[in-house]
Structures are given as C-alpha cells and as structure tokens.
Design a protein around this motif. Structure first.
Motif, PDB file in Angstrom:
ATOM      1  N   GLU A   1      -7.054 -21.385 -12.571  1.00 26.71           N
ATOM      2  CA  GLU A   1      -4.997 -21.284 -12.793  1.00 26.71           C
ATOM      3  C   GLU A   1      -4.769 -21.516 -14.291  1.00 26.71           C
ATOM      4  OE1 GLU A   1      -2.266 -21.856  -9.779  1.00 26.71           O
ATOM      5  OE2 GLU A   1      -0.395 -20.489 -10.818  1.00 26.71           O
TER       6      GLU A   1
ATOM      7  N   ASN B   1      -2.157 -21.081  -5.560  1.00 26.73           N
ATOM      8  CA  ASN B   1      -2.090 -20.249  -6.771  1.00 26.73           C
ATOM      9  C   ASN B   1      -0.805 -19.599  -7.177  1.00 26.73           C
ATOM     10  OD1 ASN B   1      -2.674 -17.612  -8.881  1.00 26.73           O
ATOM     11  ND2 ASN B   1      -4.669 -18.948  -8.982  1.00 26.73           N
TER      12      ASN B   1
ATOM     13  N   GLY C   1      -5.040 -24.069   0.544  1.00 24.50           N
ATOM     14  CA  GLY C   1      -5.163 -24.054  -0.930  1.00 24.50           C
ATOM     15  C   GLY C   1      -4.980 -23.432  -2.310  1.00 24.50           C
TER      16      GLY C   1
ATOM     17  N   SER D   1      -8.571 -21.377   2.549  1.00 25.14           N
ATOM     18  CA  SER D   1      -8.814 -22.692   1.180  1.00 25.14           C
ATOM     19  C   SER D   1     -10.520 -23.007   0.888  1.00 25.14           C
ATOM     20  CB  SER D   1      -8.559 -24.130   3.174  1.00 25.14           C
ATOM     21  OG  SER D   1      -9.610 -23.988   3.538  1.00 25.14           O
ATOM     22  N   GLY D   2     -10.470 -24.173   1.110  1.00 24.43           N
ATOM     23  CA  GLY D   2     -12.258 -24.634   0.157  1.00 24.43           C
ATOM     24  C   GLY D   2     -12.869 -24.079   0.891  1.00 24.43           C
ATOM     25  N   GLY D   3     -12.551 -23.942   2.567  1.00 26.04           N
ATOM     26  CA  GLY D   3     -13.571 -24.412   3.685  1.00 26.04           C
ATOM     27  C   GLY D   3     -13.474 -22.700   4.306  1.00 26.04           C
TER      28      GLY D   3
ATOM     29  N   ASP E   1     -14.167 -22.833  -7.537  1.00 26.77           N
ATOM     30  CA  ASP E   1     -14.510 -23.905  -7.113  1.00 26.77           C
ATOM     31  C   ASP E   1     -15.534 -24.062  -7.965  1.00 26.77           C
ATOM     32  OD1 ASP E   1     -12.316 -25.653  -5.956  1.00 26.77           O
ATOM     33  OD2 ASP E   1     -13.692 -25.737  -4.058  1.00 26.77           O
TER      34      ASP E   1
ATOM     35  N   HIS F   1      -6.871 -28.236  12.323  1.00 27.65           N
ATOM     36  CA  HIS F   1      -6.850 -27.768  10.846  1.00 27.65           C
ATOM     37  C   HIS F   1      -6.545 -26.625  10.141  1.00 27.65           C
ATOM     38  CE1 HIS F   1      -6.717 -29.655   6.748  1.00 27.65           C
ATOM     39  NE2 HIS F   1      -7.936 -28.937   6.347  1.00 27.65           N
TER      40      HIS F   1
ATOM     41  N   HIS G   1      -2.377 -25.722   8.935  1.00 25.62           N
ATOM     42  CA  HIS G   1      -2.384 -24.033   6.765  1.00 25.62           C
ATOM     43  C   HIS G   1      -1.506 -23.246   7.054  1.00 25.62           C
ATOM     44  CE1 HIS G   1      -4.475 -26.258   4.202  1.00 25.62           C
ATOM     45  NE2 HIS G   1      -5.399 -26.577   4.895  1.00 25.62           N
TER      46      HIS G   1
ATOM     47  N   GLY H   1     -11.742 -20.185  -2.428  1.00 28.67           N
ATOM     48  CA  GLY H   1     -11.712 -22.111  -2.603  1.00 28.67           C
ATOM     49  C   GLY H   1     -12.621 -22.373  -2.753  1.00 28.67           C
TER      50      GLY H   1
ATOM     51  N   GLY I   1     -10.104 -24.424  -8.124  1.00 24.03           N
ATOM     52  CA  GLY I   1      -8.804 -23.333  -8.470  1.00 24.03           C
ATOM     53  C   GLY I   1      -7.633 -23.681  -9.450  1.00 24.03           C
TER      54      GLY I   1
ATOM     55  N   THR J   1      -2.050 -27.423   0.139  1.00 25.17           N
ATOM     56  CA  THR J   1      -2.931 -27.982   0.128  1.00 25.17           C
ATOM     57  C   THR J   1      -3.211 -28.725   1.657  1.00 25.17           C
ATOM     58  OG1 THR J   1      -1.744 -29.439  -1.617  1.00 25.17           O
ATOM     59  CG2 THR J   1      -3.931 -27.777  -1.966  1.00 25.17           C
ATOM     60  N   ASP J   2      -4.297 -29.673   1.606  1.00 26.59           N
ATOM     61  CA  ASP J   2      -3.933 -30.196   2.188  1.00 26.59           C
ATOM     62  C   ASP J   2      -2.748 -31.207   2.747  1.00 26.59           C
ATOM     63  OD1 ASP J   2      -5.848 -28.620   3.457  1.00 26.59           O
ATOM     64  OD2 ASP J   2      -8.031 -30.502   3.351  1.00 26.59           O
TER      65      ASP J   2
HETATM   66  O1  KG4 Z   1      -6.318 -26.485   2.283  1.00 27.56           O
HETATM   67  P1  KG4 Z   1      -7.377 -27.287   0.867  1.00 27.56           P
HETATM   68  O2  KG4 Z   1      -6.692 -28.397   0.367  1.00 27.56           O
HETATM   69  O3  KG4 Z   1      -8.352 -27.496   2.070  1.00 27.56           O
HETATM   70  C1  KG4 Z   1      -9.617 -27.605   2.556  1.00 27.56           C
HETATM   71  O4  KG4 Z   1      -8.762 -27.093   3.746  1.00 27.56           O
HETATM   72  O5  KG4 Z   1     -10.442 -26.735   1.683  1.00 27.56           O
HETATM   73  O6  KG4 Z   1      -8.159 -26.063  -0.216  1.00 27.56           O
HETATM   74  C2  KG4 Z   1      -9.004 -26.841  -1.374  1.00 27.56           C
HETATM   75  C3  KG4 Z   1      -9.370 -25.318  -1.988  1.00 27.56           C
HETATM   76  C4  KG4 Z   1     -10.260 -25.846  -2.872  1.00 27.56           C
HETATM   77  O7  KG4 Z   1     -11.409 -25.232  -3.025  1.00 27.56           O
HETATM   78  C5  KG4 Z   1      -8.928 -25.252  -4.567  1.00 27.56           C
HETATM   79  O8  KG4 Z   1     -10.336 -25.382  -5.451  1.00 27.56           O
HETATM   80  C6  KG4 Z   1      -8.268 -24.636  -3.647  1.00 27.56           C
HETATM   81  O9  KG4 Z   1      -7.983 -24.765  -2.347  1.00 27.56           O
HETATM   82  N1  KG4 Z   1      -6.891 -24.124  -4.247  1.00 27.56           N
HETATM   83  C7  KG4 Z   1      -6.408 -23.398  -5.528  1.00 27.56           C
HETATM   84  C8  KG4 Z   1      -5.491 -23.826  -5.966  1.00 27.56           C
HETATM   85  N2  KG4 Z   1      -5.355 -25.087  -6.038  1.00 27.56           N
HETATM   86  C9  KG4 Z   1      -6.314 -25.449  -4.831  1.00 27.56           C
HETATM   87  N3  KG4 Z   1      -7.152 -22.462  -5.762  1.00 27.56           N
HETATM   88  C10 KG4 Z   1      -6.645 -21.983  -6.889  1.00 27.56           C
HETATM   89  N4  KG4 Z   1      -5.406 -21.963  -7.513  1.00 27.56           N
HETATM   90  C11 KG4 Z   1      -4.757 -22.958  -6.530  1.00 27.56           C
HETATM   91  N5  KG4 Z   1      -3.675 -23.766  -7.602  1.00 27.56           N
END
Ligand code: KG4
Ligand code: ZN
Length: 348
Positions: A185, A280, A276, A137-139, A168, A111, A115, A164, A181, A313-314
């Motif tokens: 924003e 931003n 993700g 990302s979130g993780g 959150d 994964h 990205h 991320g 996120g 994002t994913d």
């Molecule tokens: O890559 P992703 O879709 O899933 C993972 O692999 O985690 O990332 C999700 C993360 C979340 O924490 C979300 O709040 C953040 O990406 N995120 C953002 C934005 N869009 C998604 N953080 C800041 N600004 C954004 N526009």
C-alpha cells in the motif's frame, strides 16, 4: 456490560475492555511483527514465546487505562481459534485463570467472528440485517450471509491463498518485506502520485471474478507476479512500485467485485468488511465508490461498514464486541484452543 477481551491468535497481543459491544474503555495491542520481519513471515514458536512475554504487561496496561478495578468486569472473552496453537494457548489459559480467580463468565470467541464484529466498535448506527460480511486477512478470505447475530451462512471462501497471504507473498517476491499488505500500500501510493507509464504492460489477472460462485483464488496471481518479476532484468524502486500498485489493484478489484455481486444476489441491507486487508485505504475507496454507484442504480440502500484500520488488524476490542453479541459462556474447565476452528462449527 463490561467485557475484558484477550487476543493472542497470531503475532499480536491484545487486551481491551469494551462496554456493551461498542464503547471502548481501553484497548492495548502490541506485536512481535518486527521479530519476524527478517524471516519474511511468522515463526510460530517465536510468536508464542513473545505472547507469553507480552500478555500480562498488556493486560495490566489495559486495566490501568480503563481505571477500572478488575472486579468490576462482567465477563472475560478470549479468541480460542483459528490461529497458531502456541499463541492461542497463552490467551486461552490466561482467560481461564481469570475466569476461575474472579468467578466471572468466560466467553470463547471465534477469531473470524471478531473481525466481523470490529464493525460495531465506536459505532452509533445499528447494523441492519441481513448482512453480507467479508473477512479478508492473512489466513482467510470468506464471505458470509448473516441473518441475525450469530446466524452465519458461509457463501464462499478462498480455494488456496488468502488475500492477505497474497499481499505478503507477492511483497516478498518484490523484496518489500513483511507484512506485505502495508508495504504494498505504501509504495503504491508513492508511485501513483508521480509516475505515468503504460500500466498495461504489468497487467495481472483478476482470478474468478467472472465465475458464478462466491469463492476466491489468489495463488494464480502470485504465480503471475513471479513470472512478471522473472521477466525483468533488474527491479528498481520504480518497477517495484508499479508492480506493487498492480497487485493492489488486482486483489482489491476481486474483493470488491465478488462482495458487491453477493450483496446484490442476497439483497442484503448492509455490507461489513473486516480483517487486516480491510485496513487498505485503496480497498476502502473502491468499496465506497462502488457502493455509491450501486445505490444510484438500485432502489435498495445498502450500508457499508469498514472498521478503523487499527480495528481491522488483530485486536482484543473486536473480541470483546463479538462476545457481547454472542453472549454464550463456557465453564473454564471445558475450554480448549481449536487452531483449525471454522465458523461452520460455531453456528447453527
Ligand atoms: O487480520 P490480520 O491482522 O491477521 C490475520 O488474522 O491474519 O491480517 C493480517 C494480514 C496480513 O496478510 C497483512 O499483510 C494484511 O492483513 N494487511 C494488509 C494491510 N494491513 C494488513 N493488506 C493490505 N493493506 C493493508 N494496509
Ligand atoms: Zn486476524
């Protein structure tokens, strides 16, 4: 080469067909995000059940939009980790079934790598190596040095929360909902346009920016936001916006500073941002600004790549792109999900 990619590692369900790692013939993504909103975070059991419900319709739609008979696909790619085990299994078992039924090679994709490879989508320019890649990302909040395709060296990662995750968790403290996120924003953009007050009273730390390593740490920032929130008698929309804007400034400052420092130290030719958080627009503006300044002060020209927000994002198009460059198939019988897969284990 036309690759069908599947992505089900978390709460997004994606399928896509991508030609030669960059040309998107179709890409469909749906999400169970709205279901998790009222809990302020993802419920893994529920996410897995939604994956099961969504995947076949998403796959059907993808094939329809590409106007391609499934027999004309050259390979199947699927995210097999890291991620939520219940969600991952849905994609992996579907991909294995397709591989068996259609007698097409099966390419398992990490994964985190997807990205990074989101940067190749719809991209005419060739990415020049060596490359520095930031996945936020979130993780994950990881920095990698890439000498060539598939050769990644981890330089640093977060020691606690991911960028991320920090968006959150702090959004939740402010009552801004999930995912944090985009919420942070949005409110920051609204507040910045018409409020001018002394922002120093909300100054948050920029953790680990002056340390001599490429690691990150965001849990202290979350604690600082908690203290800041507790100090306020009540939080109205204006205060929410001011604190949110400072959170966004702090997280993006850290990401930009550490990434550019690594790009100088390792003399890379390109910097790739993904995950993700890369969606931003404030982060993007800061990277563009910093990269432009760096080009003026150094003789090296560094190219900056940031995918379109929908590919940050994913999504499954990025999975198919990563698979094209990786191009290592596995017999379907041997593939298992690996929820805690790291990049170190997939590279030599
Ligand atoms: O890559 P992703 O879709 O899933 C993972 O692999 O985690 O990332 C999700 C993360 C979340 O924490 C979300 O709040 C953040 O990406 N995120 C953002 C934005 N869009 C998604 N953080 C800041 N600004 C954004 N526009
Ligand atoms: Zn992701």
């Amino acid at each position: 080469m036309k690759i069908l990619g599947l992505e089900t590692s978390c709460d997004e369900t994606g399928a896509a067909i991508v030609k030669d790692g960059k040309e998107i013939l179709s890409s469909v993504v749906t999400s169970s995000e709205s279901l998790h909103q009222r809990f302020g975070g993802i419920i893994p059991e529920q996410a897995a059940r939604e994956q099961l419900k969504f995947l076949i319709p998403v796959l059907d739609q993808t094939l329809k939009e590409a106007s391609l008979p499934v027999t004309q696909i050259d390979a199947i790619a699927v995210t097999y980790g890291p991620g939520l085990i219940g969600s991952l299994i849905i994609g992996v078992e579907t991909a294995k079934t397709l591989s068996f039924a259609l007698k097409k090679p099966l390419i398992p994709v990490n994964h985190i790598l997807s990205h990074i490879y989101a940067n190749c989508l719809e991209q005419k320019a060739k990415i020049p190596f060596p490359v520095l890649a930031l996945v936020a990302s979130g993780g994950h909040t990881d920095l990698f040095l890439m000498q060539t395709h598939g050769k990644l060296k981890p330089l640093g990662m977060t020691r606690d929360d991911a960028a991320g995750e920090c968006f959150d968790k702090t959004a939740r403290l402010l009552g801004l909902g999930y995912p944090g996120g985009p919420a942070i924003e949005k409110i920051s953009a609204q507040i910045n346009s018409h409020v001018s007050i002394n922002k120093n009273s909300f100054r948050l730390p920029r953790p680990m920016t002056n340390e001599d390593n490429f690691d990150f740490s965001f849990s202290g920032l979350k604690t600082a936001v908690l203290a800041l929130v507790k100090k306020q008698k009540f939080i109205n929309r204006r205060l929410q916006g001011l604190i949110a804007s400072e959170i966004q400034e702090a997280i993006t400052d850290v990401l930009v500073k550490k990434t550019l420092k690594a790009s100088q130290v390792f003399k890379v030719k390109a910097v790739l941002i993904g995950g993700g958080v890369a969606a931003n627009q404030r982060l993007k503006a800061k990277f563009i600004n910093a990269a432009a300044k760096q080009q003026l002060t150094t003789s090296q020209k560094r190219k900056l790549f940031i995918p379109k927000p929908k590919f940050c994002t994913d999504n499954a198009a990025a999975v198919a792109a990563a698979a094209f460059y990786q191009n290592q198939s596995t017999p379907w019988k041997d593939l298992k999900t690996d929820p805690s897969l790291s990049l170190k284990t997939t590279t030599s």
